[in-house]
Design an enzyme around this catalytic site. Structure first.
Site, PDB file in Angstrom:
ATOM      1  CG  MET A  74      59.418 -21.532 112.470  1.00 38.81           C
ATOM      2  SD  MET A  74      60.555 -22.591 112.568  1.00 38.81           S
ATOM      3  CE  MET A  74      61.865 -21.940 113.348  1.00 38.81           C
ATOM      4  CB  SER A  79      68.735 -22.741 110.891  1.00 42.81           C
ATOM      5  OG  SER A  79      68.645 -23.239 109.726  1.00 42.81           O
ATOM      6  N   GLY A 136      63.681 -24.894 110.031  1.00 39.88           N
ATOM      7  CA  GLY A 136      62.203 -24.858 109.634  1.00 39.88           C
ATOM      8  C   GLY A 136      61.411 -25.403 110.809  1.00 39.88           C
ATOM      9  CE  LYS A 154      68.393 -19.267 110.691  1.00 38.27           C
ATOM     10  NZ  LYS A 154      67.768 -18.543 109.880  1.00 38.27           N
ATOM     11  CG  HIS A 170      72.456 -21.093 107.903  1.00 36.21           C
ATOM     12  ND1 HIS A 170      71.201 -20.765 107.472  1.00 36.21           N
ATOM     13  CD2 HIS A 170      72.559 -22.241 108.208  1.00 36.21           C
ATOM     14  CE1 HIS A 170      70.590 -22.019 107.528  1.00 36.21           C
ATOM     15  NE2 HIS A 170      71.277 -23.093 107.940  1.00 36.21           N
ATOM     16  CG  ASN A 171      68.904 -17.670 106.433  1.00 43.86           C
ATOM     17  OD1 ASN A 171      69.453 -18.721 107.219  1.00 43.86           O
ATOM     18  ND2 ASN A 171      67.925 -17.048 106.605  1.00 43.86           N
ATOM     19  CD  GLU A 175      68.103 -21.964 103.766  1.00 43.96           C
ATOM     20  OE1 GLU A 175      66.891 -21.407 103.153  1.00 43.96           O
ATOM     21  OE2 GLU A 175      68.472 -22.036 104.835  1.00 43.96           O
TER      22      GLU A 175
END
Length: 470
Positions: A14, A129, A131, A183, A186-187, A190
């Site tokens: 990353m 975010s 990946g 975030k 968001h996860n 997900e």
């Protein structure tokens, strides 16, 4: 030698891809990694010929940057971030900027922001975010922290972010931990999104007996409609992929034991702290825990029984119902996530723009989906919307889908096929729409055994009853 525009610490994939993304946008980047051989390998490989400076100590990294210095951390969340900060902060000068781009827990970010500001530094907790591919080609970026820090790094972050309709999927979200909180949610969404898709896959497999190739075609078809999203798209790709050694669909050869990094658990724990029901996300987290109990499940399968026969359904009709059920459950998952954001904004005094957050998630990130535009439109219509389910578009959509949704869940239950997230979504919807729930009995029980009191619907005040008195 001209000094670099920004430095980055942590050259895992990353980190490397974010550096390449910055360099591709014309920025000069200095890099450092604790294992210095990684710096050499990076410079000799992907970074070759680009405006990237390798450094071999934190002091050298700091010295290579133009003032005010901007340094992005891409290291493992937790103690590793604090360890780097302990060594880095003494080397910096007032006005320098630290950007934590890892998956840090938002309360750690609140603490670190305060600590940095007390030393005259500027801190930005930034969710990233998308990946490995998103880091290179354009992620969704969710910054929060010192407003002055944002002003100093926003051009870089906006440039490297994903673009949708020409707009960067990046915007300042609020002070201290706001960016990492968004975030985190968001996860959590997900987790729910992935579990719901997995349950749809499982129903196709167990109820309809479909092959991986047939399921791939269905997911590809769904990706042309309301469910159009990155996760639906890659599910079709996964189901089509054949193992080169056996010729079988690779997905069938993967052990059914899911792993996780903890952000879904954080979201569930936060929902309990704030008193916001996050049943779908939490069931998705528990589904991963249960899947990891593989040895126990194999043993239990030899002892515990279920329905003797699988349900008999019309294939095309069931697939149509399943598509609607998946979309309705997905809407509920997002409704829960945004309800948590709404309460967090109140508790932590953040002025979150919910429609803007939806737009940030349209590109670059894992949950990017077409219907995020609908969420933005909902908050544009009513910025104080209590729950997405109350928006006219979403209430109409759920109403149209609920008969199919109920039939899918009923089919799963009668067939003994677990759909914890999809059924939790339906339970949430049915609970949220009730004028009256059985919590009156719960309150009576609490008062009976613990004198916890209750309120009445026919008069004001707080009451206690001696339930066993005659």
């Amino acid at each position: 030698m001209p000094k670099a525009d920004i430095g980055l610490i942590g050259l895992a994939v990353m980190g490397q891809n974010l550096v390449l993304n910055m360099a591709n946008h014309g920025y000069k980047v200095a890099v450092f990694n604790r294992t210095t051989s990684v710096v050499d390998d990076f410079l000799a490989g992907p970074a070759g010929g680009k405006q990237i400076i390798g450094t071999y100590s934190l002091a050298e990294l700091v010295d290579s940057l133009q003032a005010p210095r901007k340094i992005m951390l891409m290291v493992q969340a937790g103690q590793a971030v604090d360890a780097v900060l302990d060594q880095l902060i003494p080397l910096l000068a007032p006005g320098d900027v630290i950007v934590d781009g890892g998956n840090s827990y938002f309360k750690d970010t609140i603490r670190r922001t305060k600590m940095a500001e007390e030393k005259g530094l500027l801190y930005l907790g930034t969710g990233v975010s998308g990946g490995e591919e998103g880091a290179l080609t354009g992620p969704s970026i969710m910054p929060g922290g010192s407003p002055k820090a944002w002003e100093l790094v926003k051009d870089i972050l906006m440039d490297i972010a994903a673009k949708v309709d020409g707009e960067p999927c990046c915007a300042y979200l609020g002070p201290d931990g706001a960016g990492h909180y968004v975030k985190m949610v968001h996860n959590g969404i997900e987790y729910a999104d992935m579990q719901l898709i997995a349950e749809a896959y499982y129903l196709m497999k167990e109820v309809l007996g479909m092959s991986a190739a047939e399921m791939a075609d269905v997911f590809a078809q769904w990706n042309e409609g309301d469910l159009k999203s990155y996760l639906i798209e890659i599910t079709a790709d996964i189901l089509r992929y054949l193992d080169p050694d056996t010729g079988r669909p690779l997905v069938e050869l993967i052990l059914d034991s899911a792993e996780q990094k903890g952000t879904g658990k954080w979201t569930s724990a936060e929902s309990l702290d704030l008193g916001v029901p996050l049943t779908i996300i939490t069931e998705a987290v528990y589904a991963r825990y249960l899947s990891a109990q593989k040895t126990e499940r194999v043993a239990a399968a030899q002892i515990l029984t279920g329905p003797a026969q699988k349900p008999s359904v019309d294939r095309e009709q069931f697939l149509s119902q399943l598509e609607q059920a998946l979309y309705a459950a997905k809407i509920c998952a997002y409704a829960q996530g945004f309800a948590l954001l709404r309460e967090a904004a109140r508790v932590y005094a953040w002025d979150l723009d919910f429609g803007r957050i939806a737009l940030l998630w349209r590109g670059g990130c894992i949950i990017r989906a077409q219907f995020l535009n609908k969420i933005n439109e909902a908050y544009h219509r009513n910025s104080k919307l209590a729950n997405l389910l109350l928006d006219p578009y979403f209430s109409r959509t759920i109403d149209a889908a609920q008969e199919s949704w109920r039939k899918v869940v009923t089919t799963a239950v009668t067939g003994g096929i677990p759909v914890p997230a999809m059924s939790a979504a339906l339970g949430y919807y049915d609970s949220y729409r009730q004028r009256r729930l059985p919590a009156n009995l719960l309150q009576a029980q609490r008062d009976y055994f613990g004198a916890h009191t209750y309120r009445r619907i026919d008069r004001e005040g707080v009451f206690h009853t001696e339930w066993t008195s005659k």
